[in-house]
Design a protein around this motif. Structure first.
Motif, PDB file in Angstrom:
ATOM      1  N   SER A  20       0.830  -1.211   0.000  1.00 41.00           N
ATOM      2  CA  SER A  20       0.000   0.000   0.000  1.00 41.00           C
ATOM      3  C   SER A  20       0.860   1.255   0.000  1.00 41.00           C
ATOM      4  CB  SER A  20      -0.920  -0.006   1.227  1.00 41.00           C
ATOM      5  OG  SER A  20      -1.816  -1.093   1.190  1.00 41.00           O
ATOM      6  N   PHE A  21       1.942   1.235   0.778  1.00 43.10           N
ATOM      7  CA  PHE A  21       2.863   2.374   0.767  1.00 43.10           C
ATOM      8  C   PHE A  21       3.568   2.482  -0.592  1.00 43.10           C
ATOM      9  CE2 PHE A  21       2.971   1.627   5.501  1.00 43.10           C
ATOM     10  CZ  PHE A  21       2.312   2.799   5.826  1.00 43.10           C
ATOM     11  N   TYR A  22       3.998   1.337  -1.126  1.00 45.07           N
ATOM     12  CA  TYR A  22       4.628   1.358  -2.448  1.00 45.07           C
ATOM     13  C   TYR A  22       3.665   1.926  -3.493  1.00 45.07           C
ATOM     14  CZ  TYR A  22       8.070  -1.930  -0.475  1.00 45.07           C
ATOM     15  OH  TYR A  22       9.039  -2.522   0.297  1.00 45.07           O
ATOM     16  N   ALA A  23       2.393   1.495  -3.425  1.00 46.02           N
ATOM     17  CA  ALA A  23       1.414   1.901  -4.437  1.00 46.02           C
ATOM     18  C   ALA A  23       1.150   3.398  -4.400  1.00 46.02           C
ATOM     19  CB  ALA A  23       0.107   1.128  -4.226  1.00 46.02           C
ATOM     20  N   ILE A  24       0.932   3.945  -3.208  1.00 47.05           N
ATOM     21  CA  ILE A  24       0.558   5.359  -3.137  1.00 47.05           C
ATOM     22  C   ILE A  24       1.753   6.261  -3.430  1.00 47.05           C
ATOM     23  CG2 ILE A  24       0.935   5.779  -0.656  1.00 47.05           C
ATOM     24  CD1 ILE A  24      -1.845   7.173  -0.716  1.00 47.05           C
ATOM     25  N   LEU A  25       2.952   5.835  -3.049  1.00 51.93           N
ATOM     26  CA  LEU A  25       4.139   6.622  -3.366  1.00 51.93           C
ATOM     27  C   LEU A  25       4.473   6.551  -4.851  1.00 51.93           C
ATOM     28  CD1 LEU A  25       6.441   5.838  -0.305  1.00 51.93           C
ATOM     29  CD2 LEU A  25       5.640   8.089  -0.999  1.00 51.93           C
ATOM     30  N   SER A  26       4.409   5.343  -5.424  1.00 52.98           N
ATOM     31  CA  SER A  26       4.698   5.213  -6.854  1.00 52.98           C
ATOM     32  C   SER A  26       3.616   5.883  -7.683  1.00 52.98           C
ATOM     33  CB  SER A  26       4.831   3.737  -7.238  1.00 52.98           C
ATOM     34  OG  SER A  26       3.648   3.019  -6.956  1.00 52.98           O
ATOM     35  N   VAL A 150      -4.287  -0.155   4.437  1.00 50.67           N
ATOM     36  CA  VAL A 150      -4.589  -0.806   3.164  1.00 50.67           C
ATOM     37  C   VAL A 150      -5.839  -0.194   2.534  1.00 50.67           C
ATOM     38  CG1 VAL A 150      -5.226  -2.979   2.056  1.00 50.67           C
ATOM     39  CG2 VAL A 150      -3.479  -2.964   3.849  1.00 50.67           C
ATOM     40  N   VAL A 151      -6.902  -0.046   3.333  1.00 54.87           N
ATOM     41  CA  VAL A 151      -8.168   0.476   2.814  1.00 54.87           C
ATOM     42  C   VAL A 151      -8.009   1.916   2.336  1.00 54.87           C
ATOM     43  CG1 VAL A 151     -10.542   1.100   3.411  1.00 54.87           C
ATOM     44  CG2 VAL A 151      -9.590  -1.070   4.209  1.00 54.87           C
ATOM     45  N   ALA A 152      -7.383   2.766   3.155  1.00 55.99           N
ATOM     46  CA  ALA A 152      -7.212   4.176   2.790  1.00 55.99           C
ATOM     47  C   ALA A 152      -6.360   4.320   1.531  1.00 55.99           C
ATOM     48  CB  ALA A 152      -6.571   4.941   3.954  1.00 55.99           C
ATOM     49  N   SER A 153      -5.296   3.517   1.430  1.00 56.14           N
ATOM     50  CA  SER A 153      -4.426   3.594   0.254  1.00 56.14           C
ATOM     51  C   SER A 153      -5.161   3.173  -1.009  1.00 56.14           C
ATOM     52  CB  SER A 153      -3.191   2.699   0.450  1.00 56.14           C
ATOM     53  OG  SER A 153      -2.424   3.134   1.550  1.00 56.14           O
ATOM     54  N   LEU A 154      -5.926   2.089  -0.924  1.00 61.85           N
ATOM     55  CA  LEU A 154      -6.676   1.614  -2.088  1.00 61.85           C
ATOM     56  C   LEU A 154      -7.697   2.650  -2.548  1.00 61.85           C
ATOM     57  CD1 LEU A 154      -7.286  -2.158  -1.199  1.00 61.85           C
ATOM     58  CD2 LEU A 154      -5.727  -1.225  -2.914  1.00 61.85           C
ATOM     59  N   VAL A 155      -8.398   3.258  -1.602  1.00 58.71           N
ATOM     60  CA  VAL A 155      -9.409   4.255  -1.954  1.00 58.71           C
ATOM     61  C   VAL A 155      -8.764   5.449  -2.657  1.00 58.71           C
ATOM     62  CG1 VAL A 155     -11.038   5.933  -1.008  1.00 58.71           C
ATOM     63  CG2 VAL A 155     -11.053   3.584  -0.164  1.00 58.71           C
ATOM     64  N   VAL A 156      -7.679   5.971  -2.083  1.00 58.81           N
ATOM     65  CA  VAL A 156      -7.007   7.139  -2.671  1.00 58.81           C
ATOM     66  C   VAL A 156      -6.397   6.791  -4.023  1.00 58.81           C
ATOM     67  CG1 VAL A 156      -5.064   8.725  -2.389  1.00 58.81           C
ATOM     68  CG2 VAL A 156      -6.593   8.273  -0.469  1.00 58.81           C
ATOM     69  N   CYS A 157      -5.773   5.616  -4.134  1.00 61.58           N
ATOM     70  CA  CYS A 157      -5.128   5.227  -5.396  1.00 61.58           C
ATOM     71  C   CYS A 157      -6.132   5.109  -6.530  1.00 61.58           C
ATOM     72  CB  CYS A 157      -4.387   3.905  -5.218  1.00 61.58           C
ATOM     73  SG  CYS A 157      -2.820   4.039  -4.312  1.00 61.58           S
ATOM     74  N   PHE A 158      -7.210   4.384  -6.298  1.00 63.28           N
ATOM     75  CA  PHE A 158      -8.157   4.167  -7.382  1.00 63.28           C
ATOM     76  C   PHE A 158      -9.018   5.395  -7.644  1.00 63.28           C
ATOM     77  CE2 PHE A 158      -6.983  -0.229  -6.463  1.00 63.28           C
ATOM     78  CZ  PHE A 158      -6.745  -0.689  -7.763  1.00 63.28           C
ATOM     79  N   ALA A 159      -9.203   6.246  -6.637  1.00 65.10           N
ATOM     80  CA  ALA A 159      -9.877   7.527  -6.887  1.00 65.10           C
ATOM     81  C   ALA A 159      -9.012   8.409  -7.782  1.00 65.10           C
ATOM     82  CB  ALA A 159     -10.165   8.232  -5.560  1.00 65.10           C
ATOM     83  N   ALA A 206       2.891  13.064   0.842  1.00 62.06           N
ATOM     84  CA  ALA A 206       2.651  13.494   2.216  1.00 62.06           C
ATOM     85  C   ALA A 206       1.548  12.664   2.867  1.00 62.06           C
ATOM     86  CB  ALA A 206       2.279  14.971   2.244  1.00 62.06           C
ATOM     87  N   PHE A 207       0.506  12.333   2.099  1.00 62.86           N
ATOM     88  CA  PHE A 207      -0.569  11.486   2.615  1.00 62.86           C
ATOM     89  C   PHE A 207      -0.011  10.136   3.047  1.00 62.86           C
ATOM     90  CE2 PHE A 207      -3.992   8.365   2.000  1.00 62.86           C
ATOM     91  CZ  PHE A 207      -4.992   8.926   2.773  1.00 62.86           C
ATOM     92  N   ALA A 208       0.876   9.565   2.225  1.00 66.86           N
ATOM     93  CA  ALA A 208       1.524   8.306   2.586  1.00 66.86           C
ATOM     94  C   ALA A 208       2.365   8.477   3.850  1.00 66.86           C
ATOM     95  CB  ALA A 208       2.390   7.809   1.437  1.00 66.86           C
ATOM     96  N   GLY A 209       3.001   9.651   4.000  1.00 68.80           N
ATOM     97  CA  GLY A 209       3.796   9.912   5.193  1.00 68.80           C
ATOM     98  C   GLY A 209       2.954   9.954   6.453  1.00 68.80           C
ATOM     99  N   VAL A 210       1.765  10.543   6.365  1.00 70.52           N
ATOM    100  CA  VAL A 210       0.858  10.572   7.515  1.00 70.52           C
ATOM    101  C   VAL A 210       0.421   9.153   7.856  1.00 70.52           C
ATOM    102  CG1 VAL A 210      -1.300  11.479   8.438  1.00 70.52           C
ATOM    103  CG2 VAL A 210       0.064  12.884   6.907  1.00 70.52           C
ATOM    104  N   LEU A 211       0.073   8.359   6.839  1.00 69.71           N
ATOM    105  CA  LEU A 211      -0.310   6.969   7.088  1.00 69.71           C
ATOM    106  C   LEU A 211       0.823   6.186   7.739  1.00 69.71           C
ATOM    107  CD1 LEU A 211      -2.220   5.903   3.821  1.00 69.71           C
ATOM    108  CD2 LEU A 211      -3.210   6.420   6.049  1.00 69.71           C
ATOM    109  N   ALA A 212       2.061   6.494   7.337  1.00 66.66           N
ATOM    110  CA  ALA A 212       3.207   5.735   7.831  1.00 66.66           C
ATOM    111  C   ALA A 212       3.629   6.138   9.241  1.00 66.66           C
ATOM    112  CB  ALA A 212       4.396   5.920   6.888  1.00 66.66           C
ATOM    113  N   ALA A 213       3.224   7.321   9.700  1.00 70.20           N
ATOM    114  CA  ALA A 213       3.713   7.852  10.979  1.00 70.20           C
ATOM    115  C   ALA A 213       3.539   6.878  12.150  1.00 70.20           C
ATOM    116  CB  ALA A 213       3.035   9.196  11.275  1.00 70.20           C
ATOM    117  N   PRO A 214       2.377   6.237  12.329  1.00 74.67           N
ATOM    118  CA  PRO A 214       2.248   5.297  13.456  1.00 74.67           C
ATOM    119  C   PRO A 214       2.864   3.929  13.191  1.00 74.67           C
ATOM    120  CG  PRO A 214       0.128   6.295  12.844  1.00 74.67           C
ATOM    121  CD  PRO A 214       1.071   6.510  11.709  1.00 74.67           C
ATOM    122  N   VAL A 215       3.267   3.635  11.951  1.00 77.38           N
ATOM    123  CA  VAL A 215       3.782   2.313  11.592  1.00 77.38           C
ATOM    124  C   VAL A 215       5.295   2.297  11.507  1.00 77.38           C
ATOM    125  CG1 VAL A 215       3.750   0.504   9.834  1.00 77.38           C
ATOM    126  CG2 VAL A 215       1.667   1.809  10.298  1.00 77.38           C
TER     127      VAL A 215
END
Length: 291
Positions: A20-26, A150-159, A206-215
């Motif tokens: 999910s991180f790879y997808a949203i960053l790429s 996973v869910v947030a990344s998929l939604v943003v990517c396909f949107a 940046a959105f991916a960075g926010v998602l990654a902050a707790p992980v």
């Protein structure tokens, strides 16, 4: 070596989180390259900037994660607009190498500023409510936050894919990069579209960075660990291919996870092995267009 089904399914889910991180960053890289023809090496630093801004908001201003999930991408997107207007717009007609060198310089500058303030040690960020619990799936205990990633990344990517590939705005963007004079003849401000496109692309980082902050432990250099892999994902999927970036990012995350089960020593290199094989068979990438 005998591997149980629960172990395989566990790695599948963990691989999806990394994917999910790879997808949203790429995806952000593919948007910028596909529409602006710029290799944005600063993507990893802007990913880290999104995470650091989230940490700063919580610790200095008590602004929670959910607010920063929107605010951090907006702030970094505005920063990206300034980068495009002040720097990148002067090199569009030059060789790709100039864009790569310019964004590499921006990377060193951003990381240097953050490192001078926070050092290189990790900054902890707690998992937000109400996602700090876990769900028992029978074969594994899945942290709810990882499922949210996973869910947030998929939604943003396909949107994003739908916006660029299936809407009138996306058609204007694609046409504006291929034949700007013709599009401008219809009264469309092509330079503004290009500026906003770059801002949107870095906002995704940046959105991916926010998602990654707790992980991932927050650090000014956290983007360095991902950006090389993400570039490989973009190359495998096809430079500029939106759908290719998404599907390849998710798929390679899963493959990397499975490799950790069967041959852990190769998990850090399997992406690059696949990249070499793909380039030998199909130089334009899996979803790229052959010239």
């Amino acid at each position: 070596m005998s591997i149980s089904m629960p172990a395989l399914l566990s790695q599948l889910l963990l691989g999806l989180v990394n994917g999910s991180f790879y997808a949203i960053l790429s995806l952000g890289l593919a948007v910028i390259f596909g529409l602006l023809n710029v290799i944005n090496f600063a993507h990893g630093a802007l990913f880290a900037l999104g995470a650091v801004l989230t940490w700063m908001a919580m610790n200095y201003f008590e602004i929670n994660y959910w607010v920063m999930l929107v605010v951090a991408p907006v702030i970094v997107g505005i920063f990206g607009v300034l980068i495009e207007r002040l720097l990148l717009r002067w090199i569009y007609k030059l060789d790709h190498l100039y864009g790569l060198l310019l964004t590499l310089g921006l990377t060193l500058l951003i990381e240097g500023v953050l490192r001078s303030i926070y050092g290189v040690s990790g900054l902890a960020y707690d998992t937000p409510e109400p996602l700090n619990s876990a769900t028992n799936l029978g074969f594994m205990i899945l942290p709810n936050y990882r499922a949210w990633v996973v869910v947030a990344s998929l939604v943003v990517c396909f949107a994003t894919w739908f916006l660029i590939e299936k809407t009138r705005i996306g058609a204007y963007l694609r046409a504006g990069t291929e034949n700007p004079r013709l599009v401008e003849a219809f009264g469309i401000n092509v330079p503004l579209m290009i500026t906003l496109t770059y801002g949107f692309g870095v906002a995704l980082a940046a959105f991916a960075g926010v998602l990654a902050a707790p992980v991932i432990q927050i650090s000014p250099l956290m983007g360095q660990n991902l950006i090389i892999v993400v570039f490989a994902v973009v190359v495998i999927g096809g430079m500029g291919s939106i759908l290719g970036a998404i599907l390849t990012g998710l798929g390679l995350g899963v493959i990397e996870g499975f490799t950790k089960v069967f041959y852990p020593e190769a998990s850090s290199t399997v992406v690059f092995v696949i990249m070499v094989i793909v380039l030998l068979i199909r130089p334009a990438g899996l979803f790229g267009k052959e010239k």
